[in-house]
Design an enzyme around this catalytic site. Sequence first.
Site, PDB file in Angstrom:
ATOM      1  N   ASP A   1       6.549 -12.225  12.807  1.00  0.00           N
ATOM      2  CA  ASP A   1       5.373 -11.384  13.074  1.00  0.00           C
ATOM      3  C   ASP A   1       4.238 -12.239  13.653  1.00  0.00           C
ATOM      4  O   ASP A   1       4.012 -13.371  13.193  1.00  0.00           O
ATOM      5  CB  ASP A   1       4.949 -10.743  11.741  1.00  0.00           C
ATOM      6  CG  ASP A   1       3.872  -9.683  11.889  1.00  0.00           C
ATOM      7  OD1 ASP A   1       3.816  -9.035  12.950  1.00  0.00           O
ATOM      8  OD2 ASP A   1       3.100  -9.494  10.926  1.00  0.00           O
TER       9      ASP A   1
ATOM     10  N   GLY B   1      -5.828  -5.691   7.182  1.00  0.00           N
ATOM     11  CA  GLY B   1      -6.672  -5.940   6.008  1.00  0.00           C
ATOM     12  C   GLY B   1      -7.108  -4.655   5.324  1.00  0.00           C
ATOM     13  O   GLY B   1      -6.579  -3.575   5.580  1.00  0.00           O
TER      14      GLY B   1
ATOM     15  N   HIS C   1       0.375  -1.663  14.001  1.00  0.00           N
ATOM     16  CA  HIS C   1      -0.038  -2.764  13.124  1.00  0.00           C
ATOM     17  C   HIS C   1      -1.178  -2.254  12.253  1.00  0.00           C
ATOM     18  O   HIS C   1      -1.736  -1.190  12.495  1.00  0.00           O
ATOM     19  CB  HIS C   1      -0.474  -3.973  13.959  1.00  0.00           C
ATOM     20  CG  HIS C   1       0.681  -4.771  14.468  1.00  0.00           C
ATOM     21  ND1 HIS C   1       0.944  -6.055  14.063  1.00  0.00           N
ATOM     22  CD2 HIS C   1       1.653  -4.441  15.348  1.00  0.00           C
ATOM     23  CE1 HIS C   1       2.043  -6.483  14.679  1.00  0.00           C
ATOM     24  NE2 HIS C   1       2.500  -5.524  15.460  1.00  0.00           N
ATOM     25  N   GLY C   2      -1.549  -3.035  11.233  1.00  0.00           N
ATOM     26  CA  GLY C   2      -2.611  -2.577  10.330  1.00  0.00           C
ATOM     27  C   GLY C   2      -2.193  -1.294   9.664  1.00  0.00           C
ATOM     28  O   GLY C   2      -2.980  -0.377   9.470  1.00  0.00           O
TER      29      GLY C   2
ATOM     30  N   SER D   1      -1.010  -0.526   6.555  1.00  0.00           N
ATOM     31  CA  SER D   1      -1.209  -0.115   5.152  1.00  0.00           C
ATOM     32  C   SER D   1      -2.623   0.432   4.997  1.00  0.00           C
ATOM     33  O   SER D   1      -3.526   0.057   5.743  1.00  0.00           O
ATOM     34  CB  SER D   1      -0.940  -1.286   4.193  1.00  0.00           C
ATOM     35  OG  SER D   1      -1.929  -2.280   4.278  1.00  0.00           O
TER      36      SER D   1
ATOM     37  N   ASN E   1       3.832  -1.785  10.494  1.00  0.00           N
ATOM     38  CA  ASN E   1       3.638  -3.028   9.748  1.00  0.00           C
ATOM     39  C   ASN E   1       2.789  -2.764   8.507  1.00  0.00           C
ATOM     40  O   ASN E   1       1.713  -2.157   8.597  1.00  0.00           O
ATOM     41  CB  ASN E   1       2.929  -4.068  10.629  1.00  0.00           C
ATOM     42  CG  ASN E   1       3.857  -4.666  11.643  1.00  0.00           C
ATOM     43  OD1 ASN E   1       4.934  -4.138  11.897  1.00  0.00           O
ATOM     44  ND2 ASN E   1       3.451  -5.773  12.244  1.00  0.00           N
TER      45      ASN E   1
ATOM     46  N   THR F   1      -1.129  -5.475   3.428  1.00  0.00           N
ATOM     47  CA  THR F   1      -2.307  -5.675   2.571  1.00  0.00           C
ATOM     48  C   THR F   1      -2.324  -4.810   1.310  1.00  0.00           C
ATOM     49  O   THR F   1      -2.550  -5.312   0.201  1.00  0.00           O
ATOM     50  CB  THR F   1      -3.587  -5.409   3.386  1.00  0.00           C
ATOM     51  OG1 THR F   1      -3.582  -6.287   4.512  1.00  0.00           O
ATOM     52  CG2 THR F   1      -4.835  -5.672   2.557  1.00  0.00           C
TER      53      THR F   1
END
Length: 297
Positions: free
Chosen positions: A81, A187, A214-215, A217, A236, A239
């Site tokens: 990643d 984050g 991406h990002g 969660s 993805n 966090t």
Amino acid sequence: MLVNLRDICAIAEQNNMAIAAFNTPSLEAVRAAIDAAEVTGYPVIIQHAECHDDITPLDVMGPAMVALAERSTAQVCVHLDHCENLSYMRRALEMGFNGAMFDGSALPYEQNVANSARAAAMCASFDCGLECELGSLGAREGDLLSDGAAATEGGSGATYTDPDQALDFVASIGLDILACSFGTVHGLYRGEPQLSFEVLDQIRDRVEVPLVMHGGSGVSDEDYRKAIDAGIRKINYYTYGVKYAGETVCDLVQARRADDPAAVVYWHDMTAAAYKRLLEDFTQVIRVFANGAEPLA
Ligand code: 13P
């Protein structure tokens, strides 16, 4: 069993679902991700981010990830990643990773294209699927705080993917899947994530390769479903999973020390509690990302 990044995303495409891609810089996370795939019957991607090398080095984590993926009954892709250095990518490919992301999103466009094309040539020689990124989420995973409400074009340093440029980017490189920026951030979110499905639709209309969020969660189930229906095939997730596991371990320590502040709390009890919480979370996440598709195994 090992399944190439290209093939695992093709499975997602056929079933209008997304594959959960969990960052796994600990043995507990690798086990939880693979066990969650076996429990649910859906494929999974386990991934090591270059910026997590100081948590656990690739040389330690990589071979363990490949070995556990190989012997699993679940379909597992072992992915690199956010790799910014081609020499680091080569090390992962030599270990048996069958997916890799080259992240040139911080580079000027022409340089991103040139370096991504070099990554494509390297991946082709290992029969490894390649993910590249256009547009930027601003903060990197591992950054502790992102402001979800400000994650609009230009906010939090994020830049939405330009749909027209995406068309040229994909055609110039020969990549397999495209990471695009449309409002999520790495984050923790301080506010509600504000996703631009308009940008995502425009990208989907122009490029044919599977798209990556991406990002991923901290997003609502409703937004996950909308994003998957709009063409997202890999999400993805890191966090919020490790946040929940961290909270569980803190609760355990607090409970053990409720009557006796000097009570011993063993490390293995903490790792066992963290594994259990990750397994619970990953299982639920995989089921949401399946978007109603029947289990495949
Ligand atoms: P989160 O920080 O939202 O979990 O995203 C992880 C990620 O995108 C890793 O590449």
